[in-house]
Design a protein around this motif. Structure first.
Motif, PDB file in Angstrom:
ATOM      1  N   THR A 132      46.903 -78.144  44.817  1.00 51.74           N
ATOM      2  CA  THR A 132      47.588 -78.165  46.081  1.00 51.74           C
ATOM      3  C   THR A 132      48.156 -79.465  46.659  1.00 51.74           C
ATOM      4  OG1 THR A 132      46.561 -76.215  46.282  1.00 51.74           O
ATOM      5  CG2 THR A 132      48.081 -76.354  48.061  1.00 51.74           C
ATOM      6  N   LEU A 133      46.966 -80.318  46.588  1.00 49.54           N
ATOM      7  CA  LEU A 133      47.068 -81.620  47.310  1.00 49.54           C
ATOM      8  C   LEU A 133      48.357 -82.447  46.497  1.00 49.54           C
ATOM      9  CD1 LEU A 133      43.710 -82.768  48.630  1.00 49.54           C
ATOM     10  CD2 LEU A 133      45.738 -82.610  49.860  1.00 49.54           C
ATOM     11  N   ALA A 160      49.331 -78.356  52.775  1.00 47.68           N
ATOM     12  CA  ALA A 160      48.494 -77.889  51.640  1.00 47.68           C
ATOM     13  C   ALA A 160      47.427 -76.914  51.810  1.00 47.68           C
ATOM     14  CB  ALA A 160      47.719 -79.080  51.199  1.00 47.68           C
TER      15      ALA A 160
END
Ligand code: ATP
Ligand code: MG
Lengths: 237, 407
Positions: A132-133, A160
């Motif tokens: 997600t990052l 995020a």
């Protein structure tokens, strides 16, 4: 506007009273509206008009004093606090003006936090948090703490975190309020992309017209009521 | 599992405030160390008393010459002991009595190969080994024939053997007791300390006849200062005691209403009283130490309350991203538990180390038992839960919005 028959969010005659020293203050005075899945809505209005109050209700952080709120057809006012927590965890992502990251945790651990409450194992949630990052373009900063990141980077970590459990809706209360215009543009570009490419329903509060211009529907609050609800012609973005 | 992750969260929270965590644990550490140490000392004392009672011999009576006084038996100055060897035989013949040994106590200087040693000397009969429940380390005890003939034979305790003979084998050696030569025929097994703290192994036993004729050179032939008697079992102690009283009153022709010229004491009962006294004492020590544990628990509660207040915003954030109330409750409960259990672990180490030091430096007997360790761990756990619950419930009861708004 209503693409499908059943709206994702439907509020009817919502009111919110705050007890104050001088009696009850009515922050919301009967708000009714519905938002369909996949919409991108900007909420505007003067300071104190009730925008945050409304967002907190939509985000299931607070309960209305009167009126009904159905999320995906389910009556939120009947839910237990555990059910609301589960909604906040899985269906909803919340992005705050002040980022609200945990300062002692790294970016990765911040993003992994909702996954922990979702019951995911340690390794799996670190992997998903890292992915997600990467999506918000902060893959290399995953081991920085919030204090080691710029405001824009912190807000991307917060986004995020909101996205980590793959929610269908994101509520953002003045997400660019603490950012400069260039960084705001980046964040808004990312929000539009999420909405366009992944169909995530977006509701955001802003004071700035150029930020609101990224949305496709604008709702204006005044003194706890909706005074304007219009579609925005796609021009910006 | 969320719970497992919350231990990590707790560890993280506690290591960010190292000094505070340490000071909070200090109360638990001192409490646990005190409990372990006090129990160790108390149980050490109990073990010593128990050992002393066991080494004394079981179901034991001591019959003393002289009437009863508050301080014990009284013998008129210069008067002869009222008990005789025949009294001892009569007591031994009672149905509930196993053995009865007439005793003639004294002390004397022993000499062997230029070494000398002062010790307690007991004149007695072979029954002595029975009533005292005293096995031999080597050699044998003297016989009834030795008593009848007044043989110059002696049985020595471990201390005497060590002091006079060192590594040499004492059996068959001749020692001088007040100039009279005696042959060592046996060495008694080690018994250690008695209830009053004396070393029971520092003694010499000879036939009572030989003691009176050749060592004490007294005119008290066939008389015993006291008689030690053993009952067949704990249950027959009472019957045996009245039987002894009756037979002695008969033999001494003491009429109704006349004062006894002897005193019967139930040594085992006296010893049990001593044992229960130590038990109470060790419980008391433990209880006092337990109070410091509770104080430590209150310290934990105090810091947890501060921590909840300080971290209100964090709690709001956690709730906003999906923490349920019980997740927050667990988070703080586990933090309190971690504090108390780590404090307990360090306290255990301190307590056990302290007990070891007490034993080395103060020479007190100590005993750290698994039960006391388990108890300390269990109590620390309960204290963590008990004093952690209130702050944790406070945290869990926060309103997400209000918590988020706090600074
Ligand atoms: N907890 C509260 N207790 C009392 N009054 C409150 C509380 N929260 C909000 N209000 C009042 O409700 C009104 C609406 O507040 P809200 O935060 O929703 O405004 P807003 O539209 O988000 O304003 P801004 O643009 O400044 O963020 C305000 O007048 C505020 O003073
Ligand atoms: Mg606001």
């Amino acid at each position: 506007m209503a693409e499908s028959g059943k709206p994702l969010i439907e509020v009817v005659d919502i009111e919110k009273d705050y007890p104050t020293g001088a009696g009850v203050f009515q922050a919301l005075r009967g708000v009714s509206l519905s938002i369909a899945a996949g919409e991108f809505v900007a909420i505007m209005g003067a300071s104190g008009s009730g925008k945050s109050t409304f967002m907190n209700l939509l985000g299931c952080l607070d309960r209305p004093t009167r009126g009904s709120y159905h999320l995906d057809g389910k009556d939120v006012s009947r839910m237990t606090s555990d059910q609301l927590a589960a909604l906040r965890n899985r269906e909803i992502g919340f992005v705050f003006q002040g980022f609200n990251l945990l300062p002692k945790l790294t970016a990765l651990d911040n993003v992994a936090l909702p996954l922990m409450y979702a019951g995911m194992g340690r390794e799996a949630r670190r992997r998903q948090a890292q992915a997600t990052l990467d999506r918000v373009g902060l893959g290399e900063r995953s081991h920085h703490t919030p204090l080691q990141l710029s405001g824009g980077q912190q807000q991307r970590v917060a986004i995020a975190r909101a996205l980590a459990t793959r929610p269908r809706i994101i509520f953002a209360d003045e997400p660019t309020g603490n950012l400069d215009s260039e960084t705001s543009r980046q964040v808004m570009g990312f929000f539009s992309q999420l909405n366009r490419e992944e169909g995530i329903t977006l509701v955001l509060v802003t004071h700035e017209a150029d930020i609101a211009a990224y949305a496709r529907r604008r709702i204006r609050f005044q003194d706890g009521r909706v005074v304007e609800d219009v579609a925005i012609e796609a021009a910006a973005a | 599992m969320i719970i497992a992750s919350l231990f990590e969260t707790a560890w993280h929270a506690l290591t960010t405030h190292r000094m505070r965590s340490f000071l909070t644990m200090l109360g638990m550490m001192i409490g646990v160390a005190a409990v372990i140490l006090m129990l160790a000392i108390g149980q050490g004392a109990q073990a010593m008393v128990r050992g002393a009672i066991e080494s004394m011999g079981s179901n034991l009576f001591i019959v003393m010459s002289g009437a009863t006084t508050s301080g014990g038996a009284r013998v008129a100055m210069g008067s002869a002991p009222s008990l005789t060897f025949a009294d001892a035989d009569a007591i031994r013949d009672l149905p509930d009595i196993v053995a009865a040994a007439p005793m003639s106590p004294g002390s004397a200087q022993l000499i062997y190969a230029g070494l000398n040693w002062s010790t307690s000397v007991f004149g007695s009969t072979p029954d002595y080994a029975i009533v005292r429940n005293w096995p031999m380390a080597s050699g044998g005890f003297f016989s009834e024939a030795d008593v009848r003939s007044g043989a110059r034979v002696a049985v020595i305790g471990q201390v005497v053997a060590r002091e006079l003979f060192g590594d040499e084998d004492p059996i068959g050696k001749i020692i001088r007791i007040r100039q009279a030569p005696f042959e060592v025929i046996g060495v008694l097994a080690a018994k250690g300390q008695s209830l009053d703290g004396r070393d029971q192994d520092d003694l010499l036993v000879v036939p009572i006849s030989s003691a009176q004729q050749k060592i004490f050179s007294s005119s008290l032939r066939n008389r015993a200062r006291f008689i030690m008697a053993q009952a067949t079992s704990e249950k027959t102690m009472d019957a045996a005691e009245s039987a002894i009283n009756e037979v002695l009153r008969n033999r001494h022709r003491i009429g109704v209403g006349q004062e006894d010229d002897f005193t019967v004491r139930n040594l085992t009962a006296i010893a049990e009283t001593a044992a229960s006294t130590t038990r109470v004492m060790s419980l008391l020590l433990g209880a006092i130490a337990a109070i410091s544990l509770v104080v430590g628990g209150i310290g934990i509660m105090n810091i947890m309350l501060v921590s909840v207040t300080e971290r209100t915003r964090e709690i709001g954030i956690r709730m906003a991203i999906g923490a349920r109330r019980r997740d927050v409750l667990w988070q703080f409960l586990i933090e309190a538990l971690t504090l108390s259990l780590i404090g307990c672990a360090i306290g255990l180490a301190l307590g056990i180390g302290g007990a070891w030091l007490v034993e080395r430096l103060a020479g007190l007997p100590v005993a750290v038992t698994p039960a006391s360790v388990l108890m300390a761990v269990g109590v620390s756990f309960l204290i963590g839960v008990f004093f952690g619950f209130y702050p944790a419930r406070r945290a869990a009861g926060l309103d997400p919005i209000e918590a988020l708004r706090s600074q």
